[in-house]
Design an enzyme around this catalytic site. Structure first.
Site, mmCIF file in Angstrom:
data_model
loop_
_atom_site.group_PDB
_atom_site.id
_atom_site.type_symbol
_atom_site.label_atom_id
_atom_site.label_comp_id
_atom_site.label_asym_id
_atom_site.label_seq_id
_atom_site.Cartn_x
_atom_site.Cartn_y
_atom_site.Cartn_z
ATOM 1 N N ASP A 12 0.875 -1.177 0.000
ATOM 2 C CA ASP A 12 0.000 0.000 0.000
ATOM 3 C C ASP A 12 0.909 1.222 0.000
ATOM 4 O O ASP A 12 2.124 1.103 0.221
ATOM 5 C CB ASP A 12 -0.903 -0.008 1.250
ATOM 6 C CG ASP A 12 -1.841 1.191 1.299
ATOM 7 O OD1 ASP A 12 -2.343 1.590 0.233
ATOM 8 O OD2 ASP A 12 -2.076 1.752 2.386
ATOM 9 N N SER A 13 0.323 2.392 -0.169
ATOM 10 C CA SER A 13 1.135 3.611 -0.112
ATOM 11 C C SER A 13 1.568 3.913 1.324
ATOM 12 O O SER A 13 2.489 4.677 1.534
ATOM 13 C CB SER A 13 0.323 4.790 -0.650
ATOM 14 O OG SER A 13 -0.813 4.976 0.166
ATOM 15 N N CYS A 75 -4.430 -1.637 -1.688
ATOM 16 C CA CYS A 75 -4.579 -0.208 -1.974
ATOM 17 C C CYS A 75 -5.616 -0.057 -3.079
ATOM 18 O O CYS A 75 -5.449 -0.648 -4.162
ATOM 19 C CB CYS A 75 -3.219 0.325 -2.430
ATOM 20 S SG CYS A 75 -3.262 2.005 -3.064
ATOM 21 N N GLU A 157 -2.533 8.731 8.194
ATOM 22 C CA GLU A 157 -1.065 8.638 8.304
ATOM 23 C C GLU A 157 -0.560 9.426 9.521
ATOM 24 O O GLU A 157 0.478 9.117 10.080
ATOM 25 C CB GLU A 157 -0.389 9.147 7.020
ATOM 26 C CG GLU A 157 -0.595 8.244 5.811
ATOM 27 C CD GLU A 157 0.054 6.857 5.939
ATOM 28 O OE1 GLU A 157 1.150 6.763 6.497
ATOM 29 O OE2 GLU A 157 -0.562 5.873 5.481
ATOM 30 N N CYS A 188 -11.046 2.598 -0.203
ATOM 31 C CA CYS A 188 -9.642 2.890 0.098
ATOM 32 C C CYS A 188 -9.335 2.206 1.425
ATOM 33 O O CYS A 188 -10.132 2.305 2.375
ATOM 34 C CB CYS A 188 -9.444 4.401 0.214
ATOM 35 S SG CYS A 188 -7.831 4.868 0.885
ATOM 36 N N HIS A 190 -7.292 2.895 3.676
ATOM 37 C CA HIS A 190 -7.064 3.789 4.825
ATOM 38 C C HIS A 190 -8.374 4.084 5.568
ATOM 39 O O HIS A 190 -8.362 4.371 6.759
ATOM 40 C CB HIS A 190 -6.471 5.124 4.364
ATOM 41 C CG HIS A 190 -4.985 5.107 4.138
ATOM 42 N ND1 HIS A 190 -4.405 4.482 3.070
ATOM 43 C CD2 HIS A 190 -3.964 5.641 4.864
ATOM 44 C CE1 HIS A 190 -3.088 4.647 3.120
ATOM 45 N NE2 HIS A 190 -2.793 5.344 4.204
HETATM 46 N N1 DGL Z 1 -4.781 3.019 0.897
HETATM 47 C C1 DGL Z 1 -4.813 3.541 -0.398
HETATM 48 C C2 DGL Z 1 -6.023 3.210 -1.193
HETATM 49 O O1 DGL Z 1 -6.639 2.225 -0.831
HETATM 50 C C3 DGL Z 1 -3.912 4.632 -0.741
HETATM 51 C C4 DGL Z 1 -4.402 5.986 -0.653
HETATM 52 C C5 DGL Z 1 -3.398 6.984 -1.166
HETATM 53 O O2 DGL Z 1 -2.201 6.739 -1.060
HETATM 54 O O3 DGL Z 1 -3.839 8.012 -1.683
HETATM 55 O O4 DGL Z 1 -6.393 3.845 -2.143
#
Ligand code: DGL
Length: 302
Positions: A12-13, A75, A157, A188, A190
């Site tokens: 993931d990011s 992600c 984050e 997402c 997150h």
């Molecule tokens: N967790 C990510 C997603 O599911 C990344 C969000 C991001 O880096 O903008 O899209």
């Protein structure tokens, strides 16, 4: 000779994919795992398709240096654009959170007798790419409302998921949500960290009870301001990723008597640890900061 571990690997990011990682390793305690959070380049969600594909390929190449047997694109943004390329390039199962999620949502909703209205919350890229929207568009869905929520990722984050600031930001993003929405899809990884704040905001705005469908039973999250009984259900991809992995494991044995879990990030280890350990029940056995490009160039052995 020591038997090589087989890994299920995630990327993931940043921290978001840990929501998925944690559920998976809880559910499959004999699997060894690797998690890469590309924190130095987070967020991915406001970048171009070309860059997101490149970052995803780099993350996957790093993870393939291990004995990775299943790759999970943890992600939504990367899943929206890089899943096809990675599946074609790699000869292992590649699981993304968009395709399986769309099937799961269709199946979850199929018993409803009336056409259904749903909302998709995702990053700028996920919403703009319409990845989930296209997969879900069919006669059963009356309306699909999409909303990008770019500030959710930095909030997570930073570990700032409750209180006045995330509540205000949630209100800002959700203030235009149509009144007849029945299902909210978190596209997402997150966003589950903000689940309670999202639920409270929806309850305030729509005055309806808000539930979350997790991997097991449906849980009521917010009901304080309800004036109607009509429920609103938040769905996220975790249950369908678990079932997909379960299916793969029916024919393969990747279990280990002594599973190991390695977490890698690409920026400050302290920041990653402080925030990640706030949300994650499991203690990290191995947490290391890496220079992704250096690892790829030198093909460092593990
Ligand atoms: N967790 C990510 C997603 O599911 C990344 C969000 C991001 O880096 O903008 O899209």
């Amino acid at each position: 000779m020591q038997k090589l571990h087989s890994y299920i690997s995630f990327f993931d990011s940043g921290q978001g994919g840990l929501t998925l990682w944690e559920d998976v390793i809880e559910r499959f305690p004999r699997l060894s795992s690797i998690y890469l959070g590309d924190t130095a380049r987070c967020p991915y969600g406001n970048r171009s398709a070309e860059i997101i594909v490149r970052y995803s390929q780099e993350a996957a190449s790093f993870l393939m240096n291990f004995n990775t047997k299943i790759l999970v694109i943890a992600c939504g943004t990367a899943s929206s654009v890089a899943s096809k390329a990675l599946s074609e390039q790699l000869d292992i199962p590649v699981i993304d959170i968009v395709n399986d999620f769309s099937k799961y949502v269709k199946n979850y909703i199929k018993n409803s007798s009336e056409p259904t209205s749903i909302a998709i919350l995702g990053t700028q890229f996920t919403v703009k790419s319409q990845s989930l929207f296209h997969l879900l568009r069919d006669s059963h869905f009356q309306d699909i409302w999409q909303k990008d929520c770019p500030l959710f990722v930095p909030l997570v984050e930073e570990g700032l998921t409750q209180g006045e600031i995330p509540e205000k930001i949630c209100e800002l993003y959700l203030s235009q949500i149509p009144k007849n929405i029945e299902y909210i899809l978190l596209a997402c990884t997150h966003y589950p960290r903000l689940l309670n704040t999202i639920a409270t905001t929806l309850n305030k705005l729509l005055k309806r009870p808000v539930f979350h469908q997790g991997t097991e039973k449906k849980v009521l999250l917010s009901n304080e301001n309800s004036s109607s009984k009509k429920p609103l259900i938040i769905l996220d991809p975790r249950p369908c990723i678990i079932s997909r992995i379960k299916k793969i494991l029916q024919n393969q044995n990747y279990e280990s008597a002594f599973p190991t879990h390695k977490i890698y990030c690409t920026d400050s280890i302290i920041d990653f640890k402080n925030v990640a350990q706030k949300f994650t029940k499991r203690k990290f056995q191995h947490l290391e900061k890496i220079d992704l490009l250096e690892k790829l160039i030198n093909k460092t052995a593990y």
